[in-house]
Design a protein around this motif. Structure first.
Motif, mmCIF file in Angstrom:
data_model
loop_
_atom_site.group_PDB
_atom_site.id
_atom_site.type_symbol
_atom_site.label_atom_id
_atom_site.label_comp_id
_atom_site.label_asym_id
_atom_site.label_seq_id
_atom_site.Cartn_x
_atom_site.Cartn_y
_atom_site.Cartn_z
ATOM 1 N N ALA A 94 0.834 -1.205 0.000
ATOM 2 C CA ALA A 94 0.000 0.000 0.000
ATOM 3 C C ALA A 94 0.869 1.255 0.000
ATOM 4 C CB ALA A 94 -0.935 -0.002 1.214
ATOM 5 N N LEU A 95 1.932 1.241 0.802
ATOM 6 C CA LEU A 95 2.823 2.411 0.842
ATOM 7 C C LEU A 95 3.546 2.588 -0.489
ATOM 8 C CD1 LEU A 95 4.401 2.073 4.418
ATOM 9 C CD2 LEU A 95 2.637 3.684 3.679
ATOM 10 N N GLU A 96 3.959 1.474 -1.077
ATOM 11 C CA GLU A 96 4.644 1.548 -2.364
ATOM 12 C C GLU A 96 3.721 2.119 -3.440
ATOM 13 O OE1 GLU A 96 5.096 -1.975 -5.043
ATOM 14 O OE2 GLU A 96 7.229 -1.706 -4.645
ATOM 15 N N SER A 97 2.480 1.621 -3.463
ATOM 16 C CA SER A 97 1.531 2.076 -4.478
ATOM 17 C C SER A 97 1.238 3.566 -4.319
ATOM 18 C CB SER A 97 0.237 1.256 -4.355
ATOM 19 O OG SER A 97 -0.681 1.652 -5.334
ATOM 20 N N GLU A 98 1.110 4.001 -3.065
ATOM 21 C CA GLU A 98 0.855 5.417 -2.804
ATOM 22 C C GLU A 98 2.031 6.286 -3.281
ATOM 23 O OE1 GLU A 98 -0.930 7.412 1.030
ATOM 24 O OE2 GLU A 98 1.196 7.037 1.370
ATOM 25 N N ALA A 99 3.252 5.843 -2.988
ATOM 26 C CA ALA A 99 4.432 6.632 -3.374
ATOM 27 C C ALA A 99 4.562 6.703 -4.900
ATOM 28 C CB ALA A 99 5.694 6.026 -2.753
ATOM 29 N N ILE A 100 4.300 5.582 -5.575
ATOM 30 C CA ILE A 100 4.363 5.573 -7.038
ATOM 31 C C ILE A 100 3.301 6.516 -7.610
ATOM 32 C CG2 ILE A 100 3.850 4.117 -9.046
ATOM 33 C CD1 ILE A 100 5.386 1.861 -7.619
ATOM 34 N N HIS A 101 2.116 6.468 -7.017
ATOM 35 C CA HIS A 101 1.037 7.361 -7.450
ATOM 36 C C HIS A 101 1.469 8.819 -7.333
ATOM 37 C CE1 HIS A 101 -2.760 9.654 -6.558
ATOM 38 N NE2 HIS A 101 -3.121 9.048 -7.654
ATOM 39 N N VAL A 102 2.084 9.179 -6.216
ATOM 40 C CA VAL A 102 2.518 10.563 -5.997
ATOM 41 C C VAL A 102 3.576 10.957 -7.034
ATOM 42 C CG1 VAL A 102 3.781 12.070 -4.401
ATOM 43 C CG2 VAL A 102 1.904 10.648 -3.565
ATOM 44 N N MET A 103 4.509 10.046 -7.314
ATOM 45 C CA MET A 103 5.564 10.369 -8.284
ATOM 46 C C MET A 103 4.987 10.567 -9.685
ATOM 47 S SD MET A 103 8.753 8.044 -7.130
ATOM 48 C CE MET A 103 9.801 8.646 -5.797
ATOM 49 N N ARG A 104 4.011 9.744 -10.039
ATOM 50 C CA ARG A 104 3.405 9.900 -11.365
ATOM 51 C C ARG A 104 2.591 11.187 -11.436
ATOM 52 N NH1 ARG A 104 1.361 3.628 -12.013
ATOM 53 N NH2 ARG A 104 3.230 2.798 -13.056
ATOM 54 N N GLU A 105 1.955 11.574 -10.340
ATOM 55 C CA GLU A 105 1.232 12.839 -10.330
ATOM 56 C C GLU A 105 2.183 13.999 -10.630
ATOM 57 O OE1 GLU A 105 -1.946 11.790 -10.690
ATOM 58 O OE2 GLU A 105 -2.378 13.690 -9.700
ATOM 59 N N MET A 125 13.579 6.170 -2.633
ATOM 60 C CA MET A 125 12.817 7.017 -3.563
ATOM 61 C C MET A 125 13.218 6.765 -5.007
ATOM 62 S SD MET A 125 11.286 10.180 -2.145
ATOM 63 C CE MET A 125 12.472 11.385 -2.577
ATOM 64 N N LEU A 126 14.506 6.657 -5.235
ATOM 65 C CA LEU A 126 14.967 6.409 -6.599
ATOM 66 C C LEU A 126 14.460 5.057 -7.091
ATOM 67 C CD1 LEU A 126 16.606 7.256 -9.033
ATOM 68 C CD2 LEU A 126 18.640 6.266 -7.954
ATOM 69 N N HIS A 127 14.479 4.061 -6.195
ATOM 70 C CA HIS A 127 13.956 2.745 -6.544
ATOM 71 C C HIS A 127 12.474 2.852 -6.933
ATOM 72 C CE1 HIS A 127 13.878 -1.667 -6.347
ATOM 73 N NE2 HIS A 127 12.737 -1.560 -5.697
ATOM 74 N N LEU A 128 11.716 3.614 -6.153
ATOM 75 C CA LEU A 128 10.290 3.785 -6.447
ATOM 76 C C LEU A 128 10.085 4.538 -7.761
ATOM 77 C CD1 LEU A 128 9.196 4.720 -2.827
ATOM 78 C CD2 LEU A 128 8.363 2.724 -4.104
ATOM 79 N N ALA A 129 10.962 5.504 -8.039
ATOM 80 C CA ALA A 129 10.850 6.247 -9.302
ATOM 81 C C ALA A 129 11.112 5.319 -10.486
ATOM 82 C CB ALA A 129 11.832 7.417 -9.307
ATOM 83 N N ARG A 130 12.078 4.422 -10.333
ATOM 84 C CA ARG A 130 12.346 3.480 -11.426
ATOM 85 C C ARG A 130 11.143 2.583 -11.648
ATOM 86 N NH1 ARG A 130 16.744 0.155 -9.784
ATOM 87 N NH2 ARG A 130 16.666 -0.707 -11.878
#
Lengths: 479, 313
Positions: free
Chosen positions: B24-35, B56-61
């Motif tokens: 859930a935390l990962e999905s939320e962070a990815i959502h924020v980055m795409r926004e 953060m960089l991992h999540l951005a990738r």
């Protein structure tokens, strides 16, 4: 604390349990004197979410405020900002984190101060559970009713009534039962689907995390047990799919020269490879040929997973579009009727040019009129006959017979908005993740209001015509 | 007395198991980055080589795969960084084909834009080169790894935090954040700090590092190091200004819980040499990571809040 057993305190979450642990978002509601800060402090303290350096800071602060040093003022754990500590005021929502072996919690700590409506609405918008505090000596107050109404308005699925300060009424069962019954009756009127009541003392810790032997007549769960047991997530399979497109992924790299994927978080429902989808608002249809993630392809993805979807046809799909089931008849349009909570000190202006943000889409719009207002003190709805505000009302003309119907900070009202382009208009009542919207000021970008599309609690409460009322909220004496 | 006073049928059923907390935390962070990628012209991701920015960089990738990360990373280099961390930074940038922007505190000192403080810590000096770089590159969204659990002022911060032309945070001017609707609109000259890890705790970050097998600079794990004691922390001896006369260097087995500037980041005694051992140690610790190892946050009760108001993260 002498009355509790301390041997069975839940341990901090162990690594072994962690992989399966889920997440509950909750919000608190309570006025200053109900002991909300103490309750949050108690939850953090008894779940061992307060570490030694934080605790010693609170001990210092307790002594600085004249405490004798024997008892820590747990309420001080939640005072964040300098101004809050210095002036004893609370600014906006804060978020707290605690966890047990079973579940992690994100708690929206919404201050019960003057700005209660705006803050509660903010906290409740993402909460799956709301804790409504009452003081056992005072019972259900107007404030309690207000908190319950806002919880219902925002569609929070679970409510816990925390009957606090039971120590001050001698842990009297009839007192608790009467309060629980009165609240349950009221919750039923509001349509709150799932309500539990717990007798507790936040100050002493009775029935918060540790079961109290001072309430032998109560055989229900402690507050924390309830928080651990409430089901999280939704029945995604029973929901209709909504996938707002956030971002089009086009690598144009040698490995992926022709890749085109639509990235987004599944807002509700499930998307499966092979599904026929419709792109709204354009209305074109295509079929899902792939659901991609960094960790590999998926056959299906349920809310709230962030994924990237590929379609069979090369459609023009962009940020702001929504993918929905092709077979479903989804409402779209340019006339939005919804309930808003006004979030800023600038009053609404009839005929104002605003931006409407819904899902990932932002469109230009005209705020046509406010045609009803919820009085959160009496929970009655003032309603006016429809008029074309833009044509008939000059907001600057105070002598006009038709008073400009506007909303000030914390006011809740029904608005009619004309949009420059069609958008998906999901009812908030059935689509909590996609039925919400923001009104934004195009000049400085500030968020003016948060709204819910379609009929809400406002439409269910009995309307009172404005001319039958004798009040002067329009003169600025409102909430 | 039963507690369930009203339960409508069907109100609480759940068919599929909900996402785990980390998912859930990962999905939320990815959502924020795409926004941010969808709404802003020129985002940048602050990358210090610390564990939060590495996550953060991992999540951005993950967020933009199979496309490359669509924004550069920026390091505010105090000139007193750990060599292992700089090596990690450069290797990571090369491996993922990222564009690196360096904002240098040393350059700012040499130009006279900032003045070295007598205490020797360069951590608060980062604000000026950070804001100068934001202006120079016209960045309009700046990702930071800040978490709300770190500090009580941060508990009040939004995911999208509007900053004025001076980079200032005004807690009274924050926009309410409702549902998944993040309002990133801003006037020219303003920018938005974005905190996708807002809802993560230190343990969440470590458990995610373990689950995703994300490599970290080796100073996060137990190793032998020449250190000396100051203000109850073990600081690394080096050219940045330690030890002073009277401070005795000794060789100890230590590791770092946070990675910042050598002048203000302390090591802790530890034998935790693997991620699992670090998680066990953090879970058992009775000190927050900043309480244990960050000198700057001890300066006053509102030290973080005051720095944030000035444009710091």
């Amino acid at each position: 604390m002498g009355t509790q057993t301390t041997t069975d305190l839940p341990a901090a979450a162990g690594a072994a349990d962690h992989a399966q642990r889920d997440l509950l978002r909750l919000a608190t509601a309570g006025s200053v004197d109900d002991g909300k800060s103490t309750l949050i402090g108690r939850l953090l303290y008894d779940t061992k979410s307060v570490l030694a350096d934080q605790l010693s800071a609170v001990e210092r602060a307790t002594r600085a405020r004249g405490g004798d040093g024997t008892a820590v003022d747990l309420a001080l754990l939640t005072d964040g900002l300098r101004a809050e500590r210095e002036q004893g005021i609370t600014i906006d929502v804060a978020y707290r984190y605690f966890s047990t072996a079973r579940r992690a919690f994100v708690l929206a700590d919404t201050p019960g101060h003057v700005q209660y409506t705006r803050n509660m609405v903010t906290g409740a918008s993402t909460a799956e559970l709301a804790i409504v505090l009452v003081d056992a000596r005072k019972g259900v107050l107007e404030q309690t009713r207000r908190h319950a109404a806002l919880t219902a308005l925002l569609g929070v699925p679970h409510v816990v009534l925390a009957v606090n300060k039971m120590d001050l009424v001698g842990f009297d069962e009839p007192t608790f039962t009467a309060i629980a019954r009165e609240f349950a009756d009221y919750a039923h009127v509001l349509g709150l689907p799932d309500v539990h009541a717990v007798p507790l003392s936040a100050l002493d810790g009775d029935n918060v995390v540790v079961r109290s032997d001072r309430t032998p007549w109560y055989d229900g769960p402690t507050l924390l047990e309830l928080l651990e047991q409430v089901p999280v997530g939704r029945d995604a399979a029973a929901e209709a799919l909504r996938l707002p497109v956030q971002y089009v992924i086009r690598p144009r790299t040698p490995e992926h020269p022709d890749y085109r994927g639509y990235a987004g978080k599944v807002a509700s429902g499930v998307v499966r490879v092979g599904d026929e989808l419709r792109v709204l608002p354009s209305g074109r249809t295509s079929r899902v040929v792939g659901i991609d993630t960094f960790d590999g392809p998926l056959a299906e993805a349920a809310a709230p997973l962030s994924v990237t979807v590929r379609l069979a046809d090369d459609l023009d799909v962009a940020r702001g579009d929504v993918l929905v089931p092709a077979a479903e008849d989804v409402a779209t349009g340019q006339d939005l009727v919804g309930t808003v909570c006004w979030l800023t000190e600038r009053r609404s202006v009839p005929g104002a040019r605003v931006l409407v943000r819904t899902g990932t889409r932002t469109v230009r719009a005209l705020l046509r009129e406010v045609d009803a207002r919820l009085d959160v003190d009496t929970l009655t709805v003032e309603q006016w006959d429809p008029v074309d505000t833009v044509r008939t009302i000059d907001a600057t003309d105070t002598s006009s017979d038709a008073a400009p119907r506007s909303l000030g900070l914390n006011a809740i009202g029904r608005v009619r908005v004309r949009l420059a382009e069609p958008v998906v208009l999901d009812d908030y009542a059935t689509h909590r993740r996609t039925g919400g919207f923001l009104l934004v000021d195009p000049s400085d970008g500030s968020t003016l209001a948060a709204g819910m599309v379609g009929p809400t609690l406002l439409d269910r409460l009995a309307p009172v015509r404005a001319d039958e009322r004798d009040d002067d909220w329009l003169a600025g004496a409102g909430i | 007395m039963t507690t369930s006073t009203t339960t409508l049928p069907g109100a609480t059923t759940t068919a599929a198991p909900p996402l785990t907390q980390l998912d859930a935390l990962e999905s939320e962070a990815i959502h924020v980055m795409r926004e941010v990628a969808g709404e802003f012209e020129r985002p940048v991701l602050l990358f210090s080589g610390g564990k939060d920015s590495i996550v953060m960089l991992h999540l951005a990738r993950k967020a933009f795969w199979p496309a490359p990360v669509p924004f550069p990373v920026m390091h505010v280099d105090t000139g007193h960084n750990f060599p292992e961390v700089i090596a990690y930074r450069d290797a990571t940038v090369a491996e993922h084909g990222l564009r690196l922007v360096v904002a240098s505190v040393q350059d700012a000192i040499d130009d006279g834009r900032v003045v070295e403080t007598p205490g020797g810590s360069r951590n608060p000096l980062q604000t000026v080169p950070l804001l100068d770089a934001i202006t120079e590159h016209r960045f309009d969204a700046v990702f930071g790894g800040g978490r709300r659990d770190e500090e009580k002022a941060r508990a009040k911060e939004r995911m999208f935090s509007l900053r004025d032309e001076f980079g200032q945070w005004d807690p009274r001017r924050q926009r309410p954040e409702l549902w998944d609707l993040y309002n990133g609109r801003h006037k020219p000259g303003e920018h938005v700090r974005v905190f996708p890890l807002s809802n993560w705790t230190e343990l969440d970050v470590w458990r995610y590092i373990e689950r995703e097998r994300i490599p970290l600079p080796e100073i996060y794990y137990a190793h032998e190091r020449d250190v000396f004691a100051r203000d109850g922390m073990w600081l690394t001896a080096g050219g940045w200004g330690g030890p002073r006369p009277g401070e005795v260097v000794e060789r100890r087995t230590v590791r770092y819980r946070t990675v910042g500037d050598m002048s203000c980041t302390g090591a802790v005694d530890s034998t935790a040499a693997t991620v699992a051992e670090v998680i066990a140690e953090v879970a058992a610790s009775r000190l927050t990571e900043r309480g244990a190892t960050r000198a700057d946050d001890r300066a006053s009760e509102a030290a973080m809040e005051d720095r944030k108001r000035e444009g710091y993260f």
